[in-house]
Design an enzyme around this catalytic site. Structure first.
Site, PDB file in Angstrom:
ATOM      1  CE  LYS A 146     -14.367 -51.935  22.363  1.00  0.00           C
ATOM      2  NZ  LYS A 146     -13.861 -53.171  23.009  1.00  0.00           N
ATOM      3  CB  SER A 148     -17.102 -54.756  24.397  1.00  0.00           C
ATOM      4  OG  SER A 148     -15.680 -54.593  24.390  1.00  0.00           O
ATOM      5  CB  SER A 175     -13.752 -57.137  23.794  1.00  0.00           C
ATOM      6  OG  SER A 175     -14.419 -57.240  25.023  1.00  0.00           O
TER       7      SER A 175
END
Length: 424
Positions: free
Chosen positions: A30, A105, A129
């Site tokens: 990420k 996210s 997330s």
């Protein structure tokens, strides 16, 4: 790499070396996790061009285990969002239905796995997330206990909640990736010495599963609830006992979470000012004007909203009314979970109240986006581990079963998740 889902912000690969347990396995990262010599933007224009001089501790461990670092994945800007639409570089699409969001996210990490681009990825979980995109993309995602994985090198948004964690297509790969990144790191004062040996076995027989009634309340889609109830029935068939429990303070979870995380965001993002981080300000302008101009151009709407909300809550005269009250509520919620997990080995419920919405459906109303986190933020507030595993479909889209365990009880929820996965 044929990235038709906009899952990646950077496709740079670093070959793996050595013969560790991840030797030759491609793992994506990420974009809020620092990677030496690879641009790391947090999906924000304000960090465009930023190249960290060091690796996050989790990335160092991946390299030592022989993993191939396979690109940086898209996300909501600084982790602020539940759809991966709040990226400065465009939304990620859900591989299960490209008219829908993948969740957020960590949506890029989940989409990369669901789309078959990589078998594993790292995400971060501040209020759901990892679990939200895992549920909406039909894969597995684990939020570890607070402190079990080092946050060194994770660019902070709300540091009292967030954890780096694994996403993968199945429970065994999730456990394998978790075994590499778990453990103590002296560079993170909140990390604990709790390594994980990766020995996941299907084990649910004789366990007591608490079913919090608040997880099946108002706002949960009837078809989603039906799929999760079927999954719980399957766990009972495998030998688990179930009992209804109550978490009465859960009604305070969302306000306590959003007050706290926006306050932490207003502090953590203060450094992005064009001097310490961000594009160079116009030095011919007065400092306040130059600072304002950099941040106005660099931050997206959702980031600005959360900074403003947090700054307001921390101002003199309002600090006690909002922040202090949120910390009291946080303690009540943690006590409720601790009490329920004294008599239960784990808790079960839906990961998300609905299936993945259409693109644009939630961003038009930020309050609806915040409400979508209602079933995931409590585990972050309590600091406990939680996993999302696929449990069928509703409205043609994946549904996630969420299993939550005692502090540092990842072994129990991974074993239970594997028992379910292998039985269906």
């Amino acid at each position: 790499m044929n990235d038709t889902y906009n899952a990646y912000l950077n496709t740079t690969e670093i070959p793996g070396t050595g013969s560790g347990i991840l030797s030759g396995i491609r793992v994506s990262i990420k974009d809020n996790i620092s990677t030496k010599d690879i641009e790391t933007t947090c999906a924000s224009k304000i960090l465009k061009g930023y190249i960290p001089p060091y690796d996050a501790h989790a990335v160092t461990l991946l390299k030592a285990a022989g993993a191939v670092i396979a690109g940086k994945t898209n996300m909501d800007e600084f982790g602020m969002g539940s759809t991966t639409e709040n990226s400065a570089f465009g939304p990620t699409l859900n591989p299960r239905d490209t008219t829908r969001v993948p969740g957020g996210s960590s949506g890029g990490s989940a989409a990369a796995i669901a789309g078959g681009l990589v078998p594993m990825a790292l995400g971060s979980d501040t209020g759901g997330s990892i679990r939200c995109p895992a549920a909406w993309c039909g894969i597995v995602g684990l939020k570890p206990s607070y402190g079990r994985v080092s946050r060194f090198g994770l660019i902070a948004y709300a540091n009292s909640f967030e954890q780096i964690g694994p996403l993968a297509a199945n429970v065994r790969d999730t456990a394998k990736l978790f075994s590499v990144i778990a453990g103590h790191d002296k560079k993170d004062s909140t990390s604990v010495n709790k390594p994980y040996d990766g020995n996941v076995v299907p084990d649910i027989c004789g366990k007591t599963i608490g079913i919090p009634k608040e997880y099946f309340g108002e706002g949960v889609d009837a078809d989603v609830e039906a799929q999760v109830r079927l999954a719980i029935n399957k766990l009972e068939e495998l030998g688990a006992k179930t009992t209804e429990v109550s978490l009465p303070s859960m009604k305070y979870a969302l306000p306590a979470y959003y007050v706290t995380c926006t306050c932490e965001a207003s502090s953590n993002l203060d450094r992005f000012d064009g001097v310490r981080f961000g594009p160079e300000p116009e030095m011919n302008l007065p400092w306040h004007d130059a600072y304002t101009k950099v941040r106005e151009a660099g931050f997206g709407a959702e980031v600005k909203r959360r900074i403003l909300l947090g700054t307001f809550a921390l101002t003199a005269g309002y600090y006690g009314k909002y922040y202090v009250k949120a910390q009291h509520a946080r303690q009540l919620i943690a006590k409720d979970f601790a009490a329920a997990l004294q008599t239960c080995d784990l808790l079960a419920g839906p990961t998300m109240p609905n299936v993945a919405p259409k693109i644009g459906e939630l961003t038009a109303d930020p309050l609806q986006m915040y409400l979508a986190d209602i079933l995931t933020v409590p585990a972050n507030i309590a600091g406990i581990p939680a996993i999302s595993i696929p449990c069928g479909t509703a409205h043609g889209m994946p549904v996630g079963l969420q299993l939550m365990g005692r502090m540092f009880g990842e072994e129990t929820i991974l074993n239970a998740a594997l028992a379910y996965e292998e039985a269906v």
